[in-house]
Write a protein that holds these residues in place. Structure first.
Motif, PDB file in Angstrom:
ATOM      1  N   LYS A   6      41.062   6.089  22.715  1.00  0.00           N
ATOM      2  CA  LYS A   6      39.606   6.143  22.556  1.00  0.00           C
ATOM      3  C   LYS A   6      39.171   7.598  22.465  1.00  0.00           C
ATOM      4  O   LYS A   6      39.839   8.499  22.964  1.00  0.00           O
ATOM      5  CB  LYS A   6      38.878   5.488  23.741  1.00  0.00           C
ATOM      6  CG  LYS A   6      39.288   4.071  24.021  1.00  0.00           C
ATOM      7  CD  LYS A   6      38.865   3.148  22.908  1.00  0.00           C
ATOM      8  CE  LYS A   6      39.265   1.724  23.278  1.00  0.00           C
ATOM      9  NZ  LYS A   6      39.224   0.818  22.187  1.00  0.00           N
ATOM     10  N   VAL A   7      38.038   7.823  21.826  1.00  0.00           N
ATOM     11  CA  VAL A   7      37.444   9.151  21.736  1.00  0.00           C
ATOM     12  C   VAL A   7      36.116   9.109  22.471  1.00  0.00           C
ATOM     13  O   VAL A   7      35.290   8.229  22.216  1.00  0.00           O
ATOM     14  CB  VAL A   7      37.224   9.579  20.271  1.00  0.00           C
ATOM     15  CG1 VAL A   7      36.507  10.927  20.203  1.00  0.00           C
ATOM     16  CG2 VAL A   7      38.545   9.637  19.531  1.00  0.00           C
ATOM     17  N   ALA A   8      35.928  10.045  23.385  1.00  0.00           N
ATOM     18  CA  ALA A   8      34.693  10.133  24.158  1.00  0.00           C
ATOM     19  C   ALA A   8      33.949  11.401  23.769  1.00  0.00           C
ATOM     20  O   ALA A   8      34.482  12.498  23.886  1.00  0.00           O
ATOM     21  CB  ALA A   8      35.008  10.146  25.653  1.00  0.00           C
ATOM     22  N   VAL A   9      32.722  11.246  23.294  1.00  0.00           N
ATOM     23  CA  VAL A   9      31.867  12.377  22.959  1.00  0.00           C
ATOM     24  C   VAL A   9      30.928  12.599  24.136  1.00  0.00           C
ATOM     25  O   VAL A   9      30.243  11.678  24.567  1.00  0.00           O
ATOM     26  CB  VAL A   9      31.061  12.109  21.672  1.00  0.00           C
ATOM     27  CG1 VAL A   9      30.079  13.241  21.402  1.00  0.00           C
ATOM     28  CG2 VAL A   9      31.999  11.904  20.490  1.00  0.00           C
ATOM     29  N   VAL A  10      30.915  13.827  24.646  1.00  0.00           N
ATOM     30  CA  VAL A  10      30.072  14.154  25.800  1.00  0.00           C
ATOM     31  C   VAL A  10      29.117  15.263  25.398  1.00  0.00           C
ATOM     32  O   VAL A  10      29.544  16.392  25.140  1.00  0.00           O
ATOM     33  CB  VAL A  10      30.914  14.588  27.024  1.00  0.00           C
ATOM     34  CG1 VAL A  10      30.009  14.851  28.217  1.00  0.00           C
ATOM     35  CG2 VAL A  10      31.959  13.533  27.351  1.00  0.00           C
ATOM     36  N   THR A  11      27.827  14.938  25.319  1.00  0.00           N
ATOM     37  CA  THR A  11      26.837  15.967  25.031  1.00  0.00           C
ATOM     38  C   THR A  11      26.590  16.741  26.319  1.00  0.00           C
ATOM     39  O   THR A  11      26.514  16.163  27.395  1.00  0.00           O
ATOM     40  CB  THR A  11      25.520  15.367  24.503  1.00  0.00           C
ATOM     41  OG1 THR A  11      24.999  14.460  25.463  1.00  0.00           O
ATOM     42  CG2 THR A  11      25.748  14.658  23.181  1.00  0.00           C
ATOM     43  N   ALA A  28      41.198   9.459  32.275  1.00  0.00           N
ATOM     44  CA  ALA A  28      41.372   8.025  32.025  1.00  0.00           C
ATOM     45  C   ALA A  28      42.070   7.758  30.699  1.00  0.00           C
ATOM     46  O   ALA A  28      42.277   6.607  30.325  1.00  0.00           O
ATOM     47  CB  ALA A  28      40.023   7.317  32.066  1.00  0.00           C
ATOM     48  N   GLY A  29      42.414   8.819  29.967  1.00  0.00           N
ATOM     49  CA  GLY A  29      43.203   8.658  28.754  1.00  0.00           C
ATOM     50  C   GLY A  29      42.480   8.924  27.452  1.00  0.00           C
ATOM     51  O   GLY A  29      43.100   8.881  26.386  1.00  0.00           O
ATOM     52  N   ALA A  30      41.184   9.179  27.488  1.00  0.00           N
ATOM     53  CA  ALA A  30      40.430   9.427  26.252  1.00  0.00           C
ATOM     54  C   ALA A  30      40.693  10.823  25.719  1.00  0.00           C
ATOM     55  O   ALA A  30      41.078  11.731  26.457  1.00  0.00           O
ATOM     56  CB  ALA A  30      38.930   9.254  26.513  1.00  0.00           C
ATOM     57  N   GLN A  31      40.459  10.986  24.441  1.00  0.00           N
ATOM     58  CA  GLN A  31      40.387  12.303  23.825  1.00  0.00           C
ATOM     59  C   GLN A  31      38.928  12.729  23.955  1.00  0.00           C
ATOM     60  O   GLN A  31      38.035  11.985  23.547  1.00  0.00           O
ATOM     61  CB  GLN A  31      40.775  12.251  22.352  1.00  0.00           C
ATOM     62  CG  GLN A  31      42.238  11.971  22.127  1.00  0.00           C
ATOM     63  CD  GLN A  31      43.097  13.142  22.598  1.00  0.00           C
ATOM     64  OE1 GLN A  31      42.870  14.285  22.256  1.00  0.00           O
ATOM     65  NE2 GLN A  31      44.083  12.828  23.417  1.00  0.00           N
ATOM     66  N   GLY A  32      38.666  13.881  24.524  1.00  0.00           N
ATOM     67  CA  GLY A  32      37.304  14.326  24.741  1.00  0.00           C
ATOM     68  C   GLY A  32      36.805  15.225  23.633  1.00  0.00           C
ATOM     69  O   GLY A  32      37.525  16.109  23.167  1.00  0.00           O
TER      70      GLY A  32
END
Length: 72
Positions: A6-11, A28-32
């Motif tokens: 999963k890819v997590a985008v964090v503003t 948790a394993g995401a690409q940030g």
């Protein structure tokens, strides 16, 4: 929580609560993907999280056209 592949985008992901959220998501394993205006803090966050797990994009998340370009 398993976020493998999963890819997590964090503003605002370069500092404060956004930075903490980035770390939790990557753990948790995401690409940030960190969106933030502060280039120095963004690069530091990537260095701390690990360049294989996160990347930084300097942008203003309140600017709609800017967000659209980032999505591409």
């Amino acid at each position: 929580m398993n976020l493998q592949d999963k890819v997590a985008v964090v503003t605002g992901g370069a500092s404060g609560l956004g930075r903490a959220a980035t770390q939790l998501l990557v753990d948790a394993g995401a690409q940030g993907v960190i969106f933030d205006m502060n280039a120095r803090a963004g690069q530091q966050a990537v260095d701390e999280v690990g360049a294989t797990s996160a990347r930084y994009m300097q942008l203003d998340a309140t600017n709609g056209p800017c967000l659209e370009r980032a999505r591409e």
